[in-house]
Enzyme design. Structure first.
Site, short mmCIF file in Angstrom:
data_model
loop_
_atom_site.label_atom_id
_atom_site.label_comp_id
_atom_site.label_asym_id
_atom_site.label_seq_id
_atom_site.Cartn_x
_atom_site.Cartn_y
_atom_site.Cartn_z
N SER A 1 -3.07 -5.30 8.28
CA SER A 1 -2.84 -4.46 7.12
C SER A 1 -2.51 -3.04 7.59
CB SER A 1 -4.09 -4.44 6.25
OG SER A 1 -3.86 -3.64 5.13
N LYS B 1 -8.45 -1.97 6.02
CA LYS B 1 -8.78 -1.59 4.66
C LYS B 1 -9.70 -2.62 4.05
CE LYS B 1 -4.39 0.48 3.72
NZ LYS B 1 -3.32 -0.22 4.42
N CYS C 1 -1.45 -26.81 -15.49
CA CYS C 1 -2.14 -25.51 -15.49
C CYS C 1 -1.13 -24.36 -15.40
CB CYS C 1 -3.10 -25.41 -14.32
SG CYS C 1 -4.38 -26.67 -14.27
N ILE D 1 0.11 -6.53 14.04
CA ILE D 1 0.56 -6.30 12.66
C ILE D 1 -0.51 -6.81 11.70
CG2 ILE D 1 2.45 -6.55 11.01
CD1 ILE D 1 3.32 -5.20 13.62
N HIS E 1 0.82 -1.21 0.00
CA HIS E 1 0.00 0.00 0.00
C HIS E 1 0.85 1.26 0.00
CE1 HIS E 1 -3.63 -2.28 0.57
NE2 HIS E 1 -3.06 -2.93 1.56
N ARG F 1 -6.48 -11.48 10.32
CA ARG F 1 -5.62 -10.35 10.67
C ARG F 1 -5.50 -10.25 12.20
NH1 ARG F 1 -9.64 -8.30 7.35
NH2 ARG F 1 -9.03 -7.69 5.25
N CYS G 1 2.74 -29.92 -13.13
CA CYS G 1 1.50 -29.14 -13.05
C CYS G 1 1.28 -28.49 -14.40
CB CYS G 1 1.62 -28.09 -11.95
SG CYS G 1 0.36 -26.80 -12.01
N CYS H 1 -7.11 -26.26 -12.08
CA CYS H 1 -7.56 -27.59 -11.63
C CYS H 1 -7.28 -27.77 -10.15
CB CYS H 1 -6.99 -28.71 -12.49
SG CYS H 1 -5.48 -29.46 -11.90
#
Lengths: 419, 583
Positions: free
Chosen positions: B443, B355, B508, B441, B137, B416, B506, B543
């Protein structure tokens, strides 16, 4: 990087790919190659140790492995190139294919034609929005089948099955035989998703209850699955309060549908039909990219392997004709439409000149109906009129329209009419 | 002050009838006791007390009728460990291998310190770190004047160097706060005016916000040019150019690996069951396996930070877990939006302490919608409810109605670690020397992590007087080639060197066996299916591990010399297989 030139490249060595390669070869194509990711040919059939395969084609109840073996032997006899443990990672529009394996590294193939036969994959829990946590013990039916039949392990002691598609039903029986207690099969729809014979042979014979209009609404347990909550659903498939029931279990088997595996197809720009989730194909199962064909479950998910093999053969023949310059591509496509009682139709379009004797049309209906007529019209003229005793979503309707009944111009509209 | 708190509670209609006992310490710590009907009231009362001027923090022991949150009795375990006599020593114990713990470990590895990071989970980043949207952020939304706001702006800027040294993906995309109503647009323009004229500095609440660099005001047309798929016709937007997107677990892994390179030890699957103190001085920790004696103990235990603080005898805050759910979409939408988007016009929930989310994306190109913010009593409750998804969907709908829920490949939740002051608590304990709180701690913890680590580093430097430099310290973690990002030539060359890279596991995400084996034998070894997933992306695709799961499980068993039935999804008892039915 190794360069290879090939006439027909078949991607996928399952039932569709095997049939397609074989047919292309039989039609006189010189160099045919099958590319398969797995260690052996046969695709998902290799983990299907139950019987019932090939009733139409061979008039016999074979296991998946046996059915595959018949094709594999022929593929060998016809000297078709096979590359196992090889994954296609890229297809370009000019039919250049990049594939890789551990022994040879990256391969660059220039292909005369390509037949896509990658099959399908299973829908996951998120795609059907089952709420709750994400513990171990939530597996798709195909994965459970692989663990039990190929790897030789049991992924649980007490199972709940969500979805009454054929794989779910077959796994209900299979797990019971292996000593896993199956609490029941839950189906959100009002009617079962699998073939009638599987309901009888896999559930009724083993006293496994099926709960229609009921679904799993919550998964419990942070690390290991502890249980699921099921609930009856209303007409809008929303859970009905007061019907929630907690079932302790350590395995949730998801048999909630299959999706054609078309990542490679979409990446190369092939037109995808939103209804089938597979490529739009024509009478020869050619896709929207010239010289690229598709076959089997990559086009739309079939119920019977026999149909998968047939579409493989259509695509194989189409590919051979294309290479031999016998495939007419000059005329415009005529379309095949469907009315709302029919969910999907394959192929979606055709060129009359390319038809031999008839046009085979695959359709899936929306709901179960008894004593109906399947009805095809063209320019207000009837081109197909057939009585069917029963149609239902799990069983694809297959109809042949005679070439002589098809007009040179105009589209076909398929409809189901209640008798 | 007690009366002030009582009055404030009673001024709320819903809360007025409760009997709440209030204690107030001379340091300004409020302890609340009583019983209420629902969890939200516990949280509301905690917040009300924390808001009263002069209150340092809140210990909230209010219970809810019918809900018992069981507290583990550790005495038997403690007795056993004591009896075992297993003791090791080091200089610093860091509790928690999340983003802050790993960042602090790396920062302290610059010095000649023997550092051990312990975590009860089987992998690093298992808490809030793995389950957030990876947004770095800009620092505008954190409440001005808080530690959060300060460390957020600072930490954000530090990410560039982190990414350069540690080689993780960090895309400084910027983000857009979009407004759809003219009136809100004027408000934003007023902010611009105040920023340009430096007038904002005159207003205390705005001072911090004025320090956020790289703010640009865009017209509606400019917004549409930057984001052609944005919904409707926005009036304009605030472009926050410093927003970056990362894969949070990737950042954490990079920090941890670099820390290990520089001599830090990690003890995973190791739970702290007690904090050892003597005469107001921390002496180390007791884990479920052994005693670790140390000079410093740094509490980075996330949602459990208050429990650890209590073990140390310095409990002055309560963590009230706040769950956030996120939906992740198929990669086929890659590039649909170019930067995180949030609609400033949407009506925020009245209790939106963290947030709220919007639409963002991962460096790999998956769209992400969310997170939500829901107060929950159970710190382990990571379930996602239908209402979460409805909210997430609404968040996304503010900026586009063209992305359908059917494109979601999975959803997940993280918890959080919020305290009642809704700020970070980073301080040396006033009661126990050598015990450092790094708590609350939430966001923007990810964005602030570099600044948090620096702050703790300075704290220890100051306390210690002088720290000797670790002459072998190397801040560079080698770049890790990703097979899927290479050209076909590069891929070919890699396979020729190591054939394991020629075996796709994998499909995908195009992850090879070579990458999976590398992850299993990495500096922080991946020992579970989920750990392999976070290192390599195998199973992260559409998948969701249906095809590659069994294969990865086999590779894990082979490489770790274990039986397949011993392999877990995410440690603890999360076994995938029950028994071998063929032998």
């Amino acid at each position: 990087m190794k360069h290879i030139t090939i006439d027909v490249l078949v991607i996928g060595g399952g039932p569709a790919g095997l049939a397609a390669a074989l047919e292309a070869k039989k039609q006189g194509v010189q160099e045919v190659m099958i590319m398969e990711r797995d260690v052996e040919l046969g695709g998902i059939l290799q983990q299907c140790i139950h019987d019932g395969f090939g009733l139409h084609r061979f008039g016999k109840r074979l296991s998946g492995c046996e059915y595959a073996e018949r094709f594999i032997q022929q593929v060998k006899a016809h000297h078709i190139h096979v590359k196992l443990k090889t994954t296609v990672i890229d297809i370009l529009k000019d039919k250049t294919v990049f594939a890789m394996n551990a022994e040879e590294g990256m391969l660059k193939l220039q292909c005369g034609t390509i037949i896509l036969a990658m099959g399908c994959r299973e829908r996951t829990r998120s795609q059907v929005f089952i709420w709750g946590t994400r513990p171990s013990g939530v597996l798709t039916a195909g994965t459970v089948q692989r663990y039990i039949n190929i790897e030789g392990y049991l992924p649980g002691k007490k199972a709940v099955i969500l979805g009454s598609g054929d794989i779910g039903l077959i796994m209900a029986r299979r797990m019971t035989l292996e000593g896993i207690s199956v609490e029941g099969v839950y189906e959100i729809m009002k009617s079962p998703g699998g073939l009638k014979r599987n309901i009888s042979q896999c559930l009724i014979d083993y006293d496994i209850p099926m709960h229609l209009s009921t679904t799993v609404v919550h998964i419990h347990g942070n690390n290991k699955l502890e249980g699921v909550t099921v609930a009856a659903v209303d007409d809008k498939r929303q859970p009905i309060e007061g019907t929630r029931r907690y079932i302790p279990c350590d395995l949730l088997v998801l048999a909630v549908g299959l999706i054609p595996e078309n990542e490679l197809s979409a990446k190369m720009g092939i037109e995808i039909d939103p209804k089938t989730k597979g490529p739009v194909v024509d009478e020869s199962f050619m896709t929207s990219v010239e010289g690229v064909f598709a076959a089997g479950n990559v086009v739309t998910v079939y119920d019977l392997v026999d149909d998968v093999s047939i579409t493989g053969e259509i695509a194989g023949r189409g590919a051979a004709k294309y290479l031999q310059g016998k495939l007419n591509q000059d005329t415009h496509y005529q379309m095949i439409h469907s009315t709302n009682l029919i969910n999907l139709v394959v192929p979606q379009r055709f060129r009359k000149n390319n038809l031999e004797n008839h046009l085979t049309v695959y359709m899936r209906v929306r709901e179960e109906m008894k004593k109906v007529y399947i009805h095809g019209t063209m320019n207000d003229r009837v081109c197909l009129h057939k009585k069917l005793n029963i149609v239902s979503p799990p069983e694809m309707v297959v109809s042949n329209i005679k070439k002589e009944d098809i007009s040179d111009k105009g589209d076909i509209t398929m409809a189901i009419e209640r008798g | 002050m007690k009366n002030k708190i009582l009055k404030a509670i009673q001024s709320h209609e819903e809360l007025a009838h409760y009997t709440i006992h209030i204690e107030l310490s001379k340091e300004g710590i409020v302890t609340l006791r009583g019983e209420v009907d629902q969890w939200q009231h516990v949280v509301d009362i905690g917040h009300i007390a924390a808001k009263v001027k002069g209150i340092k923090n809140v210990v909230n022991d209010i219970t809810v009728k019918g809900i018992t949150i069981p507290k583990k009795d550790r005495s038997e375990e403690i007795r056993k460990v004591k009896a075992s006599g297993h003791v090791r020593t080091c200089d610093v114990v860091i509790i928690g291998a999340g983003i802050t713990g790993c960042a602090i470990a790396r920062a302290l590895s610059k010095y000649q310190l023997d550092i051990i990071v312990v975590d009860k989970n089987s992998d690093i980043a298992e808490g809030a770190t793995k389950a957030n949207n990876g947004n770095i952020h800009p620092g505008l939304i954190a409440k001005p004047g808080t530690l959060k706001a300060k460390l957020n702006i600072k930490g954000n800027a530090m990410y560039t160097k982190w990414a350069e040294e540690l080689h993780f993906a960090c895309n400084r995309t910027g983000s857009l706060g979009v407004v759809y109503h003219q009136s809100e647009w004027y408000l934003l323009k007023l902010l611009q005016f105040m920023k340009i004229t430096r007038l904002g500095y005159l207003f205390k609440p705005l001072r911090q916000a004025m320090k956020v660099p790289g703010l640009k005001w865009l017209s509606g047309q400019e917004v549409q040019k930057l984001e052609p798929h944005i919904e409707g016709k926005p009036c304009g937007a605030l472009l926050m150019t410093t927003m970056a997107i990362v894969e949070p677990y990737d950042v954490c892994l990079a920090l941890a690996e670099n820390a290990v390179m520089n001599g830090v030890s990690y003890m995973l699957d190791t739970e702290v069951i007690d904090v050892l103190t003597e005469h107001g001085q921390v002496k180390g920790v007791m884990t479920d396996k052994e005693v670790i004696r140390s000079k410093y103990v740094i509490n980075c235990a996330g949602v459990y930070a208050d429990h650890i603080a209590e073990m140390a005898g310095d409990r002055f805050y309560t963590i009230h877990p706040r769950r956030g759910a996120i939906a992740i979409f198929d990669k086929s939408r890659k590039g649909y939006f170019n930067r995180p988007l949030v609609s400033f016009s949407r009506t925020r929930g009245k209790k939106q302490h963290s947030k709220g989310g919007g639409a963002c994306m991962t460096p790999e190109g998956n769209l992400l919608w969310g997170p939500t913010a829901k107060e929950i009593p159970d710190k382990e409750d990571k379930s996602v409810e239908r209402t979460d998804m409805d909210y997430i969907h609404a968040l996304g709908n503010h900026v586009t109605t063209n992305v359908k829920p059917s494109e979601i490949i999975t959803f997940f939740a993280g918890v959080r670690a919020a305290d009642y002051k809704e700020d970070f608590i980073i301080s040396m304990s006033e009661k126990v020397d050598g015990f450092i709180h790094v708590a609350g701690i939430q966001s923007p913890g990810l964005a602030s992590a570099p600044a948090i680590a620096e702050m703790v580093e300075d704290m220890i430097k100051k306390d210690q007087g002088c720290l000797h430099k670790n002459v072998h310290y190397n801040p560079i973690r080698k770049p890790r080639g990703k097979f899927r990002h290479m050209s076909h030539q590069e891929q070919d060359a890699l396979i020729q060197k190591n054939p394991l890279y020629g075996h796709v596991i994998c499909r995908c995400e195009l992850i090879t066996e070579g990458e999976i084996v590398d992850a299993i034998h990495g500096l922080i070894p991946a020992t579970t299916l989920d750990a392999v997933k976070r290192r390599t992306r195998s199973g992260m695709g559409r998948c969701q591990g249906g095809f590659c799961g069994p294969k990865v499980l086999q590779i894990l068993a082979r490489e770790l010399h274990k039986e397949p039935i011993e392999i877990t999804l995410k440690g603890s008892n999360s076994y995938v297989l029950q028994k071998d039915n063929r032998r």
